[in-house]
Design a protein around this motif. Structure first.
Motif, PDB file in Angstrom:
ATOM      1  N   LYS F 122      -1.687  -1.966   5.381  1.00 39.47           N
ATOM      2  CA  LYS F 122      -2.030  -2.623   4.113  1.00 39.47           C
ATOM      3  C   LYS F 122      -1.527  -1.799   2.916  1.00 39.47           C
ATOM      4  O   LYS F 122      -0.877  -2.328   2.011  1.00 39.47           O
ATOM      5  CB  LYS F 122      -3.549  -2.813   4.040  1.00 39.47           C
ATOM      6  N   GLU F 126       1.574  -2.656   0.250  1.00 40.65           N
ATOM      7  CA  GLU F 126       1.399  -2.738  -1.202  1.00 40.65           C
ATOM      8  C   GLU F 126       2.365  -1.818  -1.947  1.00 40.65           C
ATOM      9  O   GLU F 126       2.719  -2.078  -3.095  1.00 40.65           O
ATOM     10  CB  GLU F 126      -0.045  -2.364  -1.576  1.00 40.65           C
ATOM     11  N   ARG F 127       2.738  -0.717  -1.317  1.00 41.53           N
ATOM     12  CA  ARG F 127       3.634   0.240  -1.971  1.00 41.53           C
ATOM     13  C   ARG F 127       5.083   0.090  -1.529  1.00 41.53           C
ATOM     14  O   ARG F 127       5.917   0.956  -1.826  1.00 41.53           O
ATOM     15  CB  ARG F 127       3.135   1.674  -1.718  1.00 41.53           C
TER      16      ARG F 127
END
Lengths: 135, 135, 135, 135, 135, 135
Positions: F122, F126-127
Motif C-alpha cells: 500500500k 502510494e509513493r
C-alpha cells in the motif's frame, strides 16, 4: 510550568515507584545498572514519574488495568509478580485480585488466567495471605 | 431440559476432565483450592462440562485445535504439557503431535514451534515414547 | 533422494496450494508479484510443498490445527478466511468448524472466538451454507 | 443450591449482559444466531451469568480490567468498542477511560494504546462526549 | 538454476546456521534429533539456507529485525538468548543490542523490554561483556 | 544537565517525529487532540524526544527493529504504515523493507509476514515504488 533536569525527573519517578512497588520495584531498577541503566531510568522517570503519578486514575484502578494487561500479554510473570505485590500495596484485596484474574478467563481464556492466578498464589503465599476465601 | 445445581455441573465436568487430562488435570484443579477455587470450578464445570463434552467435535480433534492454540499463544507451556498428555490419552500418536507442531512453524514461526516441540519432548520422555520416528 | 530446482519446488508447492486453498490461495501468491515475489514463492514452495504436503497428518487435521492457531494469533482474519474455505475444501463440515471456534473460547477467550466465528459467517454466507445447525 | 435449566442460565446471563453492554451486546448475540447460537448462548450464560455477575468485583472495576485486557490482546477493536460503551454505562468517566489507555502505553507500548484510544474516540464521538478534557 | 537434494539443502543451511548462531544454534538442531528431526532439518534448510542467507539484507540487519520480533512475541527467551549471541557474532555491539531493547519499550511496553534486557544481561555476563556502558 | 519544561520536551520530540515520520506522524498527534492530547504529548516527548533521538542506534537501525516489532505484534497495521513510510524517509530501500518482512516469516509465521507485506505494498504504491525488484 516547572523546568526539570533529567535527574529531577528520575528522582520524582523513583519516589512514586518506591511507594507503589516497594523493594521489588527498586530491585528491578538496580538490577539494570550494569546492563541498561537507561531502561531503569525510563521505567522510573517516565513509567512512574510521568504516567503512573497522574491524578486522573487512582493507583488502585491503575493496578486493575495493569493486572488485565499483564495477564493478557502472557509471558510477563516477573512483572505480574511485582504488580500483584503493588496491587496489595495500594489497597486491592486478595479477593479482588483473584476475582480480576477469574474475570480474565472470559476475555483471555483459561491458560493465561491460570498462569496469572499461580503468580498470585506465589505472592500471597509469601505474604501469608493464603488461603484466599472462595465463594 | 434438565435442571442442574452448581455441584451437578462441577461433577459432570470433573468426570470429563479426568477422562481427558487424567491426574495432571486434576492436579490443576486441586492446586487452585487455596487461591481461586472458583477458577478450578469453572475450568471443570464450564471448560470441560459445558464445552469439551459437546458431541460436535471428537476429543482427538479438539486436541488438534488446542495444540494449535497453545502453540500460537506462547507462554502457555504448563497448559501445553497437560494437553500433550491429553492428546496421547485421546488417541493422537506421538508422530501426529510432533507433525502438528512442525506444521505450526508455517503459521506461528520457528520460535513458538520449537517451544511447543520441547514440551512434547519432555512429556514423551516421561512416558517412554522417545525417540519419535522421524521421516 | 531426488534433486529439485527452485522452480520444481515452487511448482510442486503450487499444486498442493491450489488443491487445498483453491483460487483464494492463488490470489494471495499473485497479489505478491509486484511487492515480494519471493514471499509468494516461499508460501508455495515451503509452506505447501515442504510442510503441508507431508503425509504425517491429514489435510483435515492440519486445518484443525491451523484454525486453532489463526484464532489464537488474532489479527489474521484474511488468512483465516482463506483457511475456513480450505477447511471446507478438505472435508471439515461447517458444524465442525464452528465447534472448533466455540472450543477456542476456552483457551483464547471470547473476543478471539467471536472474531473467528464472524469470519466463518462471512465465508459460509458466500458459499450458501447459512444457517449452520446449532444444537 | 438452586437447580437451573440451560434456559434459566441463558436468561439470567442475558439480563446481566443487557444491563452492562446494552443494545451493542444484544446485537453480538443475535448476530450469532445463524452461525453459532451456542457461542451466543455461552457469552450470555457463562460470560455474563456465571462470571460477570459475581459480587466480588464491581462492574466498574471489571471494566477497567477488561479495557486493559482488550488493549493488550490487540486485534479486538470490535469488542473494545462494546466495552468502551459498557464502561460508560457502568460509571467510568470518559477521562478515566482515556487515562487507562494512556496508562496502557507503559505496559503494552504506544501502538496498542493508540489503537484503543481511537476506538474510544469513535465511541465518544457517537455519544457526543468529545472533546475529552485533557490536562 | 541448480538442482539440489534435500541433503544438499540441509548442509547448505547448517553452514549458515553455524556461522551465525555458533554452537548454540547447533545444539538446538541436535536436541531435536529424538523428537522432531524434521523441525531441525527445516530450521537449517529453510530458515538459514533459504531465507537468512539471502543477500538482500546484511546479517547484522537481520539480527536487528529478529531482536525486535523476539522481544515483541514474548515467551521466546530461549530463542532470544541464541539471537543475542548471534547478534554479537555478526557485529552488533552490546551497546546497540541494549539500545534496540530500550527502543522496544516504546512499541512493546516495559515488561517485554525488561524480559529481553535480562536475557541480554545473561548472555553478556557469560561472555564477560558486563557492565555495558550506560549514559 | 539542562532543565527542560514540559513544553520544551514536547517541542524537541515533535522535531524528531516530524523528521522521521513526516506528515503521517504529525497527523497521529493531531488526531489525538480531542480525545487524549496527553497521549499525543507522550508519543512526541517520550517516544521521539527521549528514546528515538538517542545517538546509540541509527534511525535506519531503529526502523529495522520497529518493523520487526510491529510485524510480530500483529493488529498494528496503522502504525506499520507510518513506519514503512518512516523507514523510507531514513534511508531503508524498498528492497530491504520487503526482505525484512520475508525474514519475519521465519520467526512470526506467514500470516503476520503477509499482513506486513501488504501494508508495504500500500505504502509503496502510494509513493510510486512498485514493482519492487524481486530476485
Amino acid at each position: 510550568m516547572t523546568a526539570e533536569t533529567r535527574q529531577d525527573r528520575f528522582e520524582r519517578g523513583m519516589r512514586v515507584l518506591s511507594t507503589i512497588d516497594g523493594e521489588a520495584g527498586e530491585r528491578v531498577v538496580s538490577s539494570l545498572a550494569d546492563i541498561s541503566p537507561e531502561l531503569g531510568h525510563q521505567v522510573a522517570a517516565w513509567g512512574f514519574g510521568d504516567i503512573y503519578s497522574r491524578p486522573g486514575l487512582a493507583p488502585r484502578d491503575r493496578q486493575l488495568v495493569t493486572i488485565g494487561m499483564l495477564t493478557a500479554l502472557g509471558g510477563c510473570e516477573p512483572q505480574l509478580e511485582v504488580h500483584v505485590n503493588a496491587s496489595l500495596n495500594v489497597g486491592l484485596t486478595p479477593e479482588e485480585i483473584v476475582e480480576a484474574m477469574l474475570h480474565s478467563a472470559v476475555y483471555c481464556g483459561f491458560p493465561k488466567a491460570l498462569n496469572a492466578t499461580f503468580v498470585a498464589k506465589k505472592v500471597f503465599g509469601e505474604r501469608g495471605l493464603l488461603p484466599v476465601g472462595g465463594r
